[in-house]
Structure formats: C-alpha cells, structure tokens
Design a protein around this motif. Structure first.
Motif, PDB file in Angstrom:
ATOM      1  N   TRP A  33     -31.857 -76.070 -11.434  1.00 37.32           N
ATOM      2  CA  TRP A  33     -31.085 -75.383 -10.579  1.00 37.32           C
ATOM      3  C   TRP A  33     -30.206 -73.838 -11.468  1.00 37.32           C
ATOM      4  O   TRP A  33     -29.577 -74.679 -11.863  1.00 37.32           O
ATOM      5  N   PRO A  34     -29.770 -72.847 -11.289  1.00 32.24           N
ATOM      6  CA  PRO A  34     -31.101 -72.130  -9.727  1.00 32.24           C
ATOM      7  C   PRO A  34     -32.414 -71.585 -10.271  1.00 32.24           C
ATOM      8  O   PRO A  34     -32.832 -70.828 -11.609  1.00 32.24           O
ATOM      9  N   ASP A  35     -33.158 -71.380  -9.966  1.00 32.68           N
ATOM     10  CA  ASP A  35     -34.373 -71.117 -10.176  1.00 32.68           C
ATOM     11  C   ASP A  35     -35.188 -70.370  -8.675  1.00 32.68           C
ATOM     12  O   ASP A  35     -36.291 -69.388  -8.836  1.00 32.68           O
ATOM     13  N   ASP A  92     -29.135 -77.516  -0.969  1.00 31.49           N
ATOM     14  CA  ASP A  92     -28.756 -77.299  -1.540  1.00 31.49           C
ATOM     15  C   ASP A  92     -28.654 -76.409  -3.057  1.00 31.49           C
ATOM     16  O   ASP A  92     -29.154 -76.539  -3.788  1.00 31.49           O
ATOM     17  N   TYR A  94     -27.884 -73.566  -2.724  1.00 33.68           N
ATOM     18  CA  TYR A  94     -28.774 -72.058  -2.757  1.00 33.68           C
ATOM     19  C   TYR A  94     -27.920 -70.922  -1.269  1.00 33.68           C
ATOM     20  O   TYR A  94     -27.877 -69.784  -1.233  1.00 33.68           O
ATOM     21  N   THR A 268     -24.069 -80.511  -1.275  1.00 33.13           N
ATOM     22  CA  THR A 268     -24.656 -80.342  -2.744  1.00 33.13           C
ATOM     23  C   THR A 268     -24.065 -80.940  -3.736  1.00 33.13           C
ATOM     24  O   THR A 268     -23.180 -81.154  -4.185  1.00 33.13           O
ATOM     25  N   VAL A 272     -24.298 -78.775  -9.588  1.00 30.92           N
ATOM     26  CA  VAL A 272     -24.102 -77.499  -9.082  1.00 30.92           C
ATOM     27  C   VAL A 272     -23.085 -76.890  -8.972  1.00 30.92           C
ATOM     28  O   VAL A 272     -22.084 -75.767  -8.941  1.00 30.92           O
TER      29      VAL A 272
END
Length: 331
Positions: A33-35, A92, A94, A268, A272
């Motif tokens: 993360w993040p991709d 997640d 995002y 979450t 992150v």
C-alpha cells in the motif's frame, strides 16, 4: 496577509484542478500500500472550504504517496449520503472521507443516516479548524461592540431578540444555543437555508445578529458591513486577532469550533492509518499549506488518530445533548 478575495479565487481555481500529482513517481511494489489510486470523498459541493481544504491536502498527499488522490464530491443531507457510502466501502486504505462537523452530527438530526459516526469509521487525522464568529449589523446595533453588550441588549428586550444562522441544526445554530444556555439569556433563532442568504439579510438589516462561519463573514467584516464581537474557539484566530473569544468575555469553558478531518472505513489496517496520519502531519507543518488553508478561512490543525477519535466522541456527545435538550431538527 494577502487579500481574502484573491485567496478565495485561487482556492476556487484549485478546486477545479484534478489531483493527479505523484503519478509520474510510479507505484510501489505490487501488493504494497499504496499501489493504486486513492479516492477522497468530500460530502459537500466543490468550491466550499471543506472541498478546497481536501484538495489542498489531497494534492500534497498524492505527491508524498506517489499515487493519485482523486476528490469525489458527494453532497447531500449534511454529508450523510456520502458518509453512509464510505462506511460500507472496502477497508483497504483506498477510500477516505473528509469528515466535517455537519456530517459528524447528522445522525442526531436525521432519523436514518445509514452510519454511526463513532462506530463505523477509523479516525485518521484532523486537518483544519473552521472558526465561527458572532457578528452584528453595526447600523442596527451601534452600541453592541462586545459579548457583554450583546447579552445586556438581549436581556433588555421585552420580546426575544432575533438572530440567524445558516440553517436549523447548523453549527452556528447549535453554538448560539449553547451560548444562550451558558450565558443565561434568550434570543430567537431565525433559520435561513444557507450562509449566503443569512449574511445578506444580516447586512440588509432584516436580522441584526448572526453566528456565522468566519470564512463567509470575513470579507463583510473587513468592509465594515458587519461587526465581529466574539469568536467561538478557545483561542483568538489569526484572521481577527483583535476579536476576543467568548471564554475571554466571561463565559468560561465555552468552546465551539467547526472542524474537518480524514476518516477511513472501520477495519482499515492500523499501519495504513498511521502512515496517512504521519504524512498529513508533515503536510500541515508546511507554512505554504498553512497559508493556503488560511486563504479559505481554515486553520491547519493536526491531531493523530487517537486524538481525533476522542474529539469525535466528545463533540458527538456534547452537541447531541444540545440538539436533544433544545428539540432541534433540520427544516
């Protein structure tokens, strides 16, 4: 400080720009993360202070994470429509949302919002405070120059003095009701549908007093059309340093600040959340970012996930009690 009008135009220009900064930097390793793109949901229309603050911070977050951060405006029902959708989004990292005070308190005002402010989200970081200010029409109330004078004038009336805000259940409305309770005086609320018509009629003399968002009232204060007599925050604000706080003027412990901060769906990953919070801390420490936020009437204010979580619980409980005690409901 640069002119408020110039900063406002710059902020609106920024609101129209896509937040694709950082794409050229490439993604991190597959699966880390993040991709991919991060969506930042804003539960209010484009161009307002919550939206503009989100774009200012989102652009820098994109640069630091090397992934695009795209703002998604989903206005309606004090932000509760967007919040209900975000609460059900994958946890997640995002999907984020810029929580603002109206959305925090919406479950107290609407029967079915589809989310629980305290339980359904992971606090990430506070981003800004949005000060509020009591203003009077100087033509109608020439002798009211401070809070003591306003309270004395209100108590001297045979019928309650009128005041306005941006709407029934708005933060200005709740804040004045708290002040009336703590100051032991009475005034009659005249709700408007939005801050602009309320300020317009306060300037025009239809209503003599307003509890207003500073971002909306400041140009008219600077032009002498409105007189600021008190700010609701515990400390004076940099945009009006000569205006005393309500607490300074005798109402000890009074604290009313609208604010905004990043939330993620509950669940979450902590790593992150902590990473985003660390990035936001660095972003808000930048003087350039602080000045950009001031340009839209917001004051940079970082709090970590634990501090933000406590603030959510405190405000949700305190303002919820005012709503119940006063029987406040949106129109």
């Amino acid at each position: 400080m640069k002119s408020f009008a110039m900063n406002r135009r710059a902020a609106l220009a920024l609101a129209a720009a896509p937040l694709l900064a950082g794409v050229a930097g490439g993604a991190q390793a597959q699966g880390a993360w993040p991709d991919k793109m991060i969506k930042l949901v804003v539960p209010f229309p484009a161009g307002g202070p919550t939206d503009t603050a989100s774009r200012i911070v989102g652009q820098k977050l994109a640069e630091r994470l090397k992934q695009p951060v795209v703002v998604d405006n989903r206005p309606g029902a004090s932000g509760s429509i967007a919040a209900a959708q975000v609460a059900k989004s994958p946890a997640d990292g995002y999907t984020l949302m810029m929580l603002a005070t109206p959305t925090l308190l919406a479950p107290h005002l609407y029967r079915k919002t589809g989310y629980d402010t305290v339980k359904d989200f992971a606090p990430v970081a506070t981003v800004y405070d949005l000060p509020i200010v009591i203003v009077v029409n100087p033509r109608l109330l020439p002798d009211v120059t401070d809070l003591k004078g306003l309270i004395a004038h209100a108590k001297a009336q045979k019928t309650p003095l009128n005041y306005t805000s941006s709407g029934a259940g708005s933060f200005g409305h709740l804040s004045m009701e708290l002040l009336k309770q703590m100051g032991d005086f009475d005034m009659q609320h005249v709700p408007y549908k939005g801050g602009v018509p309320a300020i317009t009629d306060t300037i025009g003399g239809q209503v003599p007093i307003m509890y207003a968002d500073l971002v909306a009232a400041l140009p008219h204060i600077q032009a002498g059309k409105l007189r600021a007599i008190a700010v609701g925050s515990p400390q004076r604000v940099v945009m009006l340093p000569e205006v005393k706080t309500i607490a300074e003027q005798g109402i000890k412990g009074y604290d009313a600040v609208s604010w905004g901060g990043l939330l993620a769906p509950r669940g979450t990953p902590k790593a992150v959340v902590d990473r985003i919070a660390a990035e936001v801390r660095q972003i808000l420490a930048d003087k350039e970012i602080q000045d950009k936020l001031l340009g839209v009437g917001a004051i940079a204010h970082f709090q970590d996930p634990a501090q933000m979580g406590q603030r959510i619980q405190n405000d949700y409980g305190r303002w919820g009690q005012i709503i119940r005690d006063k029987g406040i409901a949106p129109e």
